[in-house]
Each structure stands twice: as structure tokens, then as C-alpha cells.
Design an enzyme around this catalytic site. Structure first.
Site, PDB file in Angstrom:
ATOM      1  N   GLN A 270       0.800  -1.221   0.000  1.00 15.16           N
ATOM      2  CA  GLN A 270       0.000   0.000   0.000  1.00 15.16           C
ATOM      3  C   GLN A 270       0.837   1.277   0.000  1.00 15.16           C
ATOM      4  O   GLN A 270       0.330   2.334  -0.378  1.00 15.16           O
ATOM      5  CB  GLN A 270      -0.943   0.001   1.198  1.00 15.16           C
TER       6      GLN A 270
ATOM      7  N   GLU B  13      -5.239  -2.126  14.037  1.00 12.20           N
ATOM      8  CA  GLU B  13      -5.799  -1.177  13.065  1.00 12.20           C
ATOM      9  C   GLU B  13      -7.127  -0.658  13.580  1.00 12.20           C
ATOM     10  O   GLU B  13      -7.921  -1.405  14.144  1.00 12.20           O
ATOM     11  CB  GLU B  13      -6.041  -1.804  11.682  1.00 12.20           C
TER      12      GLU B  13
ATOM     13  N   ASN C  93      -1.703 -10.633   8.786  1.00 10.52           N
ATOM     14  CA  ASN C  93      -2.715  -9.601   8.900  1.00 10.52           C
ATOM     15  C   ASN C  93      -4.006 -10.096   8.265  1.00 10.52           C
ATOM     16  O   ASN C  93      -4.046 -10.443   7.083  1.00 10.52           O
ATOM     17  CB  ASN C  93      -2.279  -8.323   8.179  1.00 10.52           C
TER      18      ASN C  93
ATOM     19  N   TRP D 107      -5.055   3.380  11.937  1.00 14.58           N
ATOM     20  CA  TRP D 107      -4.926   3.153  10.500  1.00 14.58           C
ATOM     21  C   TRP D 107      -5.547   4.346   9.789  1.00 14.58           C
ATOM     22  O   TRP D 107      -6.714   4.601   9.943  1.00 14.58           O
ATOM     23  CB  TRP D 107      -5.621   1.858  10.069  1.00 14.58           C
TER      24      TRP D 107
ATOM     25  N   ARG E 284       3.825   0.247  12.999  1.00 16.42           N
ATOM     26  CA  ARG E 284       3.497  -1.056  12.430  1.00 16.42           C
ATOM     27  C   ARG E 284       3.628  -0.986  10.909  1.00 16.42           C
ATOM     28  O   ARG E 284       2.947  -0.196  10.251  1.00 16.42           O
ATOM     29  CB  ARG E 284       2.074  -1.469  12.818  1.00 16.42           C
TER      30      ARG E 284
ATOM     31  N   HIS F  30       1.085  -9.312   4.838  1.00 16.44           N
ATOM     32  CA  HIS F  30      -0.077  -8.439   4.680  1.00 16.44           C
ATOM     33  C   HIS F  30      -0.581  -8.575   3.240  1.00 16.44           C
ATOM     34  O   HIS F  30      -0.569  -7.622   2.468  1.00 16.44           O
ATOM     35  CB  HIS F  30       0.295  -6.988   5.013  1.00 16.44           C
TER      36      HIS F  30
ATOM     37  N   TYR G 202     -13.075  -2.026  12.913  1.00 19.61           N
ATOM     38  CA  TYR G 202     -13.569  -0.832  12.244  1.00 19.61           C
ATOM     39  C   TYR G 202     -15.047  -0.580  12.486  1.00 19.61           C
ATOM     40  O   TYR G 202     -15.464   0.553  12.700  1.00 19.61           O
ATOM     41  CB  TYR G 202     -13.345  -0.946  10.726  1.00 19.61           C
TER      42      TYR G 202
ATOM     43  N   GLU H 278      -5.591   1.798  -1.501  1.00 17.76           N
ATOM     44  CA  GLU H 278      -6.584   1.091  -0.694  1.00 17.76           C
ATOM     45  C   GLU H 278      -7.139  -0.122  -1.457  1.00 17.76           C
ATOM     46  O   GLU H 278      -8.315  -0.213  -1.780  1.00 17.76           O
ATOM     47  CB  GLU H 278      -7.699   2.053  -0.268  1.00 17.76           C
ATOM     48  N   TRP H 279      -6.232  -1.043  -1.796  1.00 18.23           N
ATOM     49  CA  TRP H 279      -6.581  -2.329  -2.387  1.00 18.23           C
ATOM     50  C   TRP H 279      -7.510  -2.194  -3.593  1.00 18.23           C
ATOM     51  O   TRP H 279      -7.233  -1.406  -4.485  1.00 18.23           O
ATOM     52  CB  TRP H 279      -7.129  -3.259  -1.301  1.00 18.23           C
TER      53      TRP H 279
END
Length: 503
Positions: free
Chosen positions: A45, A401, A190, A443, A102, A146, A334, A450-451
Site C-alpha cells: 500500500q 488497526e 494480517n 490506520w 506497524r 499483509h 472498524y 486502498e486495495w
């Protein structure tokens, strides 16, 4: 109390609907002495330099080049260019006053062929990063995996190949040997749920395979086997001299029963077991999958006419290796969801139907974000931490996160401040409840790739201008707010920014 937010906050974050957010008042108090305050990123990322200095493609380098997979058609080829600009990143961390950073290691950067010969240039990059962090008084918290598996290993079956546990153990061995003297906290994986279900079930993440109910269970199984091997390797070979801690990070959304009926309460617990217990029970429980998973998937496999359960089986040796194979519980949290019972056809072959649960979010009363799956529910993190405490004998937990997305990266990110304030305060409340939470990680340090959403969703406390070749980083208001919480090690009444209502 009910806090109703001004519409200008909503326009900044592109919320899907308007409604009231229900929360409670701020609890003032301090976090325990030595509490970990961190910020996080991940290799694919932020690093960029995707084909530089010996790095070979990962599954994400392949996935982003598949038409239609990334919302804005972008790639992580450059991302934040942290491979070159890591010293700027460290200055951001230093300015905020975090104790830990991290980050993750790119497997294909340090072992280009996935196995065998290592890459000195890739290893040197991480040594330079760790040395610079150390010079700044910041401790590294390192994630081994990750989601960026070397493509050469995916070509050999990836997480479907049982040999990957040996491959991962060798990769972990290299990292422990090269970097371990300066690393106190290691995270093996992760969010293995995402790699398994979204990578091999729905195909919404790399490697893009859509065989849920079979290949996602195999991918999870082999990640757990790999985790156990890495943990036992460290325990036997490095623990005595390096004195580090090894854990794993799980992503779990809190599941709130739709009502007080037994059916809804049981459905919520099944949802938590299929998401969190899937990985937590083998490690913090009896070394095996939750019994409810074993029973339901076996029953449905029989109904589908299969000769054996679709859920793989651990050997007794593997169960022994898994049981107790973590020094801390990494939690990425989240949002929350509402759960109710829904009995699906037993012949269906899919993870989402195996649990006989339907989930949804309250779009009328929970504020949204730029991410369709993320709605603001700070009370959920407290309930989640208490669930972990009660189910798994109160392990040490690090929030690895937690954060909020927006679409435009405004520097005056008031809603992100609100999110952090109430979520972090609910972590404090969970500690007061008796949960052994030893750290919190925001995070993310900065906006990044973002993927599958590309650069459309921004989680950063620092704005990154991706159209500028220099990728400048600019602090948002949330970076300053988080810094003040760190400085106070909690919430104190004299800090006006910690008042119960934000306008």
C-alpha cells in the site's frame, strides 16, 4: 446521549445516509503506563518500487493488472514511494509522538523466488527503515504477511498448497534472523479472514479466486498451519536471545443480535465464531476450529453429497502446535453489524451461507464513511474486546488497526477526529472493564493504495498528493488530535477537544 452532527461534516466524508449516532459520554482517565501508541501501513500500500532492486511481482501486482479489478484502474506501482521516502514517514511518526510503527515486509522483496536465495538489497531496505526508526526513538511492530504473496508461489498453488507452511516458515526464519534483534512485536498474518474469504472465496481481493465454501477454508487452514510453524520456530530458535513477542492480527466486526430472541443471540455468536473464532479458537482455544463450524459445515457437506466435510482437519500434532501459539491478540476493528438467524439451503456451498446468519448495518442510525462496509459504531469495539476477554481467557490485546475513510482527503477531517475520540475512549472503557488491552494502532499513517478501491478511499492521518511525483505528505487535523491523546496518554478534562460533543 444523542449527538447530531452538522451536515458539513457529512459532505466532507461522502456519507451514504443521514441519521443520529447514538453513543455515551466520554470517560476521562489514563491508559496504563507503557501503553503502546502506534500508526500503521502495509508494504504494497505504501512502498511502491514494485520492480526495483530485485523485487519480483506479488499477487497484487498481478491482480491490479487484471481489467476491472481496481475501482479507479490504478496500481500500487508507486503508491506513496515509501521505499525511497521512508525517512519522511518516520518524521511524521516522530511528530505525532507514537511509540511504535506497524509496517509489513514484502516477501517478494526479500526472497524474490518465494523460497531459496534472499535479496540483499531488499533486506537492506528494511534494515535501514528499522535503524532509522530506532534513531528516532520509535519501535518497529512488524507484520510478516499483509496479503502480498509472491506470484511465483501462487503459481504453485499459493495458500491452496500445503507446502506453503514450510515456505512461510523459511521466510519467517530469514526475517527473524535479519531483523529480530531490533523487533519486539511480530505479527505473522494480517487479517487471514480477508486473504482466505476475499482472496479465494469472493475474488474481491488478490488472487481473485471465486470458490467459496472450499478454497477459502483451505487457504485459512494453511495460513493457520503457517502461523503455528513460524511461532514455534521463534519460540525455539530466537525467543531466548531476542526476547520478542509473536502474535497474529484478526479482523472481526462486532455482531449485535437483531433482538433479544434466542435465535438472534445465537446467530450473533455464530457470526462471531465464523469470523473471529475461525482463527482464534485454534490458537487461544482447544487447537481446533469452533465446534459450531465443525458441526454446521459437516452437516451441509453431507447434504451436498460430499464424502467428507469441506472444512479441513488438523492433525493432532498441528493442534498441539496451534494451541497457545500467540503472545498477544492483534485486533483490527472498524465497524459492527446486526445479526439475525437465516436458515439457508444445506446443499449450498459457500462460507456466507454455512453459518445460517444474515447480517446488515443500520443505515438509518449509524453514520457511514467512504467505504460501504464501514459505519461508525464505537460501542462495538468495547463489546468486541469484552467478547475476546470472556472467550479466550483475557489475552493481551493490541488494536493493530482502527480508522475511518473519506473520499477527498480534506485536511480538516473533523469526523475522523470524532471517530478516533469515541473509539479510543471505548478502548479505555474496555480496559476499565478488565480487558487486557496493551496497545492501540491508528490506520493509517497516511493515505495510500486502498486495495481494490485504488486511491478512491483515504484512511490517512496525513494527506498524500498522488498526482505529484514527489508524493508530498501533509498532516491532517486528526494527526494533531491523535498526537494530543498520546501526549496525555488518555483523556483529561482540561483538554477541550475531549469534550463529549464535537461541533
Amino acid at each position: 446521549m444523542r449527538a447530531v452532527f452538522i451536515l458539513c461534516f457529512l459532505s466532507c466524508f461522502g456519507f451514504l445516509s443521514r441519521g443520529e449516532f447514538i453513543d455515551d459520554t466520554i470517560t476521562y482517565g489514563s491508559f496504563p503506563p507503557g501503553f503502546i501508541w502506534a500508526a500503521a501501513t502495509a508494504s504494497y500500500q505504501v512502498e511502491g518500487a514494485w520492480n526495483v532492486d530485485g523485487r519480483t511481482p506479488s499477487i497484487w501486482d498481478t491482480y491490479v493488472r487484471t481489467p476491472g479489478m481496481i475501482a479507479d484502474g490504478s496500481t500500487g506501482d508507486d503508491a506513496c514511494l515509501s521505499y525511497y521516502l521512508y525517512e519522511q514517514d518516520i518524521q511524521l511518526l516522530k511528530n505525532m509522538g507514537v511509540s511504535h510503527y506497524r509496517f509489513s515486509i514484502s516477501w517478494s522483496r526479500v526472497i524474490p523466488n518465494g523460497v531459496g536465495e534472499s535479496n540483499p538489497l531488499g533486506i537492506q531496505y528494511y534494515k535501514n527503515l528499522i535503524a532509522a526508526l530506532k534513531a528516532a526513538g520509535i519501535k518497529p511492530m512488524v507484520t510478516l504477511y499483509h496479503w502480498d504473496l509472491p506470484q511465483v508461489l501462487e503459481d504453485q498453488g499459493g495458500w491452496q498448497n500445503p507446502d506453503i507452511a514450510t515456505w512461510f516458515e523459511a521466510y519467517a526464519d530469514l526475517c527473524f534472523e535479519q531483523f529480530g534483534a531490533d523487533v519486539e512485536y511480530w505479527i505473522t498474518f494480517n487479517e487471514p479472514w480477508c486473504q482466505a474469504y476475499l482472496g479465494y472465496g469472493t475474488g474481491s481481493k488478490a488472487p481473485g479466486i471465486t470458490e467459496s465454501g472450499t478454497k477459502d477454508y483451505i487457504a485459512a487452514h494453511n495460513q493457520l498451519r503457517s502461523h503455528a510453524k513460524a511461532y514455534r520456530l521463534y519460540e525455539l530458535k530466537y525467543k531466548q536471545t531476542q526476547n520478542g513477542k509473536v502474535g497474529i492480527t484478526l479482523n472481526i466486526s462486532w455482531a449485535e443480535p437483531e433482538d433479544n430472541s434466542t435465535a438472534s443471540i445465537d446467530a450473533a455468536e455464530r457470526s462471531l465464531q465464523f469470523a473471529g473464532g475461525w482463527f482464534a479458537n485454534p490458537i487461544w482455544g482447544n487447537g481446533d476450529y469452533p465446534q459450531v463450524m465443525i458441526d454446521l459445515i459437516a452437516r451441509k457437506s453431507t447434504a451436498a453429497g460430499l464424502p467428507q466435510s469441506r472444512l479441513p482437519v488438523f492433525t493432532e500434532t498441528e493442534k498441539t502446535e496451534l494451541r497457545g501459539s500467540a503472545d498477544f491478540f492483534g485486533l483490527n476493528f472498524y465497524s459492527s453489524e446486526i445479526a439475525k438467524e437465516e436458515l439457508f439451503d444445506d446443499t449450498l456451498v459457500n462460507y456466507s451461507t454455512d453459518k445460517d446468519v444474515a447480517t446488515y448495518q443500520d443505515k438509518e442510525n449509524w453514520y457511514g464513511s467512504a467505504s460501504s462496509w464501514l459505519r461508525i459504531t464505537p460501542w462495538g469495539i468495547r463489546r468486541m474486546l469484552n467478547w475476546i476477554k470472556d472467550r479466550y481467557n483475557n489475552p493481551d490485546v493490541i488494536i493493530t488497526e482502527n480508522g475511518l475513510s473519506d473520499r477527498n482527503g480534506y485536511l480538516d477531517d473533523s469526523m475522523r477526529i470524532y471517530y478516533y475520540k469515541y473509539y479510543i475512549n471505548n478502548v479505555l472503557k474496555a480496559i476499565q472493564d478488565g480487558a487486557n488491552v496493551i496497545g492501540y494502532t491508528a490506520w493509517s499513517l497516511m493515505d495510500n493504495f486502498e486495495w481494490e478501491r485504488g486511491y478512491l478511499e483515504r484512511f490517512g492521518m496525513h494527506y498524500v498528493n498522488f498526482t505529484d511525483p514527489a508524493k508530498p505528505r501533509v498532516p491532517k487535523s486528526s494527526a494533531n488530535y491523535y498526537s494530543r491523546i498520546i501526549q496525555k496518554n488518555g483523556f483529561v478534562p482540561e483538554n477541550v477537544c475531549d469534550s463529549p460533543t464535537v461541533y
